[in-house]
Motif scaffolding. Sequence first.
Motif, PDB file in Angstrom:
ATOM      1  N   VAL A 192       6.076  -6.728   5.394  1.00 49.16           N
ATOM      2  CA  VAL A 192       7.074  -6.740   4.325  1.00 49.16           C
ATOM      3  C   VAL A 192       7.625  -5.317   4.239  1.00 49.16           C
ATOM      4  O   VAL A 192       7.082  -4.390   4.855  1.00 49.16           O
ATOM      5  N   ASP A 193       8.700  -5.144   3.505  1.00 50.45           N
ATOM      6  CA  ASP A 193       9.203  -3.795   3.252  1.00 50.45           C
ATOM      7  C   ASP A 193       8.260  -3.167   2.221  1.00 50.45           C
ATOM      8  O   ASP A 193       8.423  -3.341   1.014  1.00 50.45           O
ATOM      9  N   SER A 194       7.251  -2.454   2.715  1.00 50.43           N
ATOM     10  CA  SER A 194       6.171  -2.028   1.827  1.00 50.43           C
ATOM     11  C   SER A 194       6.594  -0.889   0.893  1.00 50.43           C
ATOM     12  O   SER A 194       5.835  -0.512   0.006  1.00 50.43           O
ATOM     13  N   SER A 195       7.778  -0.329   1.091  1.00 50.57           N
ATOM     14  CA  SER A 195       8.227   0.688   0.139  1.00 50.57           C
ATOM     15  C   SER A 195       8.611   0.019  -1.181  1.00 50.57           C
ATOM     16  O   SER A 195       8.587   0.638  -2.233  1.00 50.57           O
ATOM     17  N   LYS A 196       8.982  -1.252  -1.122  1.00 51.27           N
ATOM     18  CA  LYS A 196       9.421  -1.936  -2.338  1.00 51.27           C
ATOM     19  C   LYS A 196       8.476  -3.053  -2.781  1.00 51.27           C
ATOM     20  O   LYS A 196       8.369  -3.344  -3.964  1.00 51.27           O
ATOM     21  N   TYR A 197       7.822  -3.680  -1.826  1.00 50.78           N
ATOM     22  CA  TYR A 197       7.071  -4.894  -2.154  1.00 50.78           C
ATOM     23  C   TYR A 197       5.626  -4.795  -1.697  1.00 50.78           C
ATOM     24  O   TYR A 197       5.288  -3.994  -0.836  1.00 50.78           O
ATOM     25  N   SER A 198       4.851  -5.665  -2.268  1.00 50.46           N
ATOM     26  CA  SER A 198       3.443  -5.741  -1.874  1.00 50.46           C
ATOM     27  C   SER A 198       3.314  -6.764  -0.742  1.00 50.46           C
ATOM     28  O   SER A 198       4.060  -7.737  -0.683  1.00 50.46           O
ATOM     29  N   ASN A 228       6.395  -9.709  -6.662  1.00 43.99           N
ATOM     30  CA  ASN A 228       7.298  -9.898  -5.519  1.00 43.99           C
ATOM     31  C   ASN A 228       8.423 -10.907  -5.792  1.00 43.99           C
ATOM     32  O   ASN A 228       9.028 -11.413  -4.863  1.00 43.99           O
ATOM     33  N   ALA A 229       8.715 -11.143  -7.090  1.00 44.19           N
ATOM     34  CA  ALA A 229       9.744 -12.144  -7.401  1.00 44.19           C
ATOM     35  C   ALA A 229      11.126 -11.675  -6.946  1.00 44.19           C
ATOM     36  O   ALA A 229      12.022 -12.489  -6.739  1.00 44.19           O
ATOM     37  N   ASP A 230      11.258 -10.351  -6.816  1.00 40.05           N
ATOM     38  CA  ASP A 230      12.563  -9.833  -6.396  1.00 40.05           C
ATOM     39  C   ASP A 230      12.619  -9.583  -4.880  1.00 40.05           C
ATOM     40  O   ASP A 230      13.554  -8.990  -4.362  1.00 40.05           O
ATOM     41  N   MET A 231      11.589 -10.042  -4.166  1.00 47.46           N
ATOM     42  CA  MET A 231      11.545  -9.806  -2.716  1.00 47.46           C
ATOM     43  C   MET A 231      12.658 -10.588  -2.017  1.00 47.46           C
ATOM     44  O   MET A 231      12.930 -11.744  -2.337  1.00 47.46           O
ATOM     45  N   LEU A 232      13.309  -9.908  -1.064  1.00 50.00           N
ATOM     46  CA  LEU A 232      14.361 -10.574  -0.307  1.00 50.00           C
ATOM     47  C   LEU A 232      13.745 -11.280   0.904  1.00 50.00           C
ATOM     48  O   LEU A 232      12.721 -10.857   1.426  1.00 50.00           O
ATOM     49  N   SER A 233      14.401 -12.353   1.324  1.00 46.93           N
ATOM     50  CA  SER A 233      13.978 -13.010   2.553  1.00 46.93           C
ATOM     51  C   SER A 233      15.134 -12.881   3.537  1.00 46.93           C
ATOM     52  O   SER A 233      16.204 -13.439   3.293  1.00 46.93           O
ATOM     53  N   TYR A 234      14.929 -12.134   4.573  1.00 44.97           N
ATOM     54  CA  TYR A 234      15.990 -11.838   5.547  1.00 44.97           C
ATOM     55  C   TYR A 234      17.243 -11.349   4.806  1.00 44.97           C
ATOM     56  O   TYR A 234      18.359 -11.788   5.071  1.00 44.97           O
ATOM     57  N   GLY A 235      17.028 -10.490   3.821  1.00 41.19           N
ATOM     58  CA  GLY A 235      18.142  -9.880   3.102  1.00 41.19           C
ATOM     59  C   GLY A 235      18.743 -10.731   2.006  1.00 41.19           C
ATOM     60  O   GLY A 235      19.727 -10.352   1.379  1.00 41.19           O
TER      61      GLY A 235
END
Lengths: 308, 184
Positions: A192-198, A228-235
Motif C-alpha cells: 500500500v502507499d505506506s506514507s498515507k495508509y496502513s 483506511n476508509a480514505d484509501m484509494l484503489s488504483y487512484g
Amino acid sequence: MRKAFILSFLFACSTAASYAQADKLMAELDEPATNKKEDVSATFKATRIINSSSVENLAAGVLDFRILHRFGRVSDGFDNAFGFDNATTRIGLDYGITKWLMVGIGHNTLYKANDGFVKAKLLPQQNNGIPITLSYLGGINATGDKAPPVPPGTEYFFTHRLSYTHQLLIARKFSNRISLQLMPTVIHQNLVDSSKYSNTTYAIGVGGRVKVSKRMAITGEYYYRANNADMLSYGVKTYNSLSLGAEIETGGHVFQLFFSNSLGITERAFVTQTTDTWEKGQLHFGFNISRVFTVVKPKEFRGDAKKW
Amino acid sequence: MKRTILTLSFFVAGATTVFAQKYITRTARISFNATAAGSPENIEAVNNEVANIVDGKTGDIIFQVPVKSFKFERALMQEHFNENYMESDKYPKADFKGNFGNIAELNFAKDGTYETKVAGKLTIHGVTNEVNVPGTVTVKGGSVLLKAKFKVKLQDYKIAIPGVVADKVAKEAVISLESSMTQK
C-alpha cells in the motif's frame, strides 16, 4: 361367591396396572431425549451470504463448483447494456474436508486474482446450549495483472501481490426466519502507499438473512472500515461495501441474486477496493450459482454398509 | 382359603412378569425410499437412531423417530428434507403407537418366528393417521427382532412435493424397518 369377588378384584387390579404401564411406555422412551443438545442447522442456506462467507460449511466429502458473476454498473445505462457488457467472474472449487473444516480456491477476472481460503467452525450454535456459531476464515489473495507503477528505485516483487484476510464469523439463527452474522475482519495488504495508509485494514461486517417464504429469503451485508476508509484503489476513491439480494432455493442448489456496489468477490476486493457507491446508483447486479457433488459418500451409503 | 392364596400368588407372579416383559432398543433402523420411477437420483435415507419399546404382556408397541437423524447420500438433500419437507424444527419426531393384533400368539420367551399385524397411530409431520402394518417377529436367545415394510402416502401427512421435483420424489415412500430389541 367371596372367592369370585376377590378373583375379579385382583384381575381388575392387574389390568389397571398394565394399562398404566402402557401409558408409561412412551415416557420411558422419552427420558434421555430431553435436554439433548442439538446443533442448529441451516443458519444460512449457502456457504456465502452474498460476497461474504457464512458460517455454513460444506458437508464432509462434498465438492462445490461455484460460478459467481458480477456485472458492470447498472448506471452505465444503455451503452453498456446496463452493465451486462462488463461482467467479472470468479470461478472456484470448494471442498468439505470434515463437517467443520472446508477449503476453497478460485480465480477472479478482476485483477486476475487467484485466491484460496480455509474456513473452520469453532463453535456450533445449539438448542439448549451454545448461543452462537463461531467460525474462522483465513484467506490469501494474489493479484495477477500487470505490475502497478511503483516509485523509481523500487522493485515490484511477487510478495507485493499478496494480501491476507482473517475473519471471525459470529452468527446466530434467531428463529426459523431470521439469521444474523457479525464479521470482524482484518485484511493485510503487502503493498500500500505506506506514507498515507496502513497495510492492515480493520473492518466490521454485518450480514443477514430473512426468510420470506419456504424457499425464498432476502439477504444483505455491509462492511464498515475502521481505518483506511480514505484509501484509494488504483487512484480511485473507495466506499464501504453494501449488498442486498434475494436467494431462491431450487431442487439442486441455492440461487443468489443481488445488487452490490462492489465489483470484487474476494474479501480484499470488496472490503478495500469498492470504488462505486449506492448514492450515485453505481450498482452491480450479480448472482452466485453453485453445484454440489458428493465425492465421498457418507458411511451409511458406502459399499457393503448399505444393506438396508 | 388355600386356593385363594394360590390364586393371589399367581396374580402377584403375573404382575411381576408384566414388569419384566418389556423389550427395548434405541438403535432400531428405519429407512425409506421415495424415488420416483425414472428419477435420475435416489431419494432414500436411513435412520439408525430409532427408539422402540414393546410391552410383551399387553402387546403395546411404540416407535419414536428423531427426524433429523435420517442420513442421505447427498447432504443438500438431507437439508432440504429437514427444512422444506418434514419441517424438522417444528416436528422433530415422528412416532407410532400401536398394538400387536395377535399378542396372545407371540411368545417372547421361546425362540421362533411369527407373522403379525400391528395396528396403530402413525404421526409424521404433525399429522396422525391410522395404519395397519404386517410384519414378522423373530425371537432368538431372548432378543426380539422385528421386521416390517410398508408404504406411506406423502399426501396423507401433508408433505408437499413442489412441481420441480415431482419427477424425482415419488408420491408414496416405501418404509423398511428393522428393530432388534432386548429385554429391559
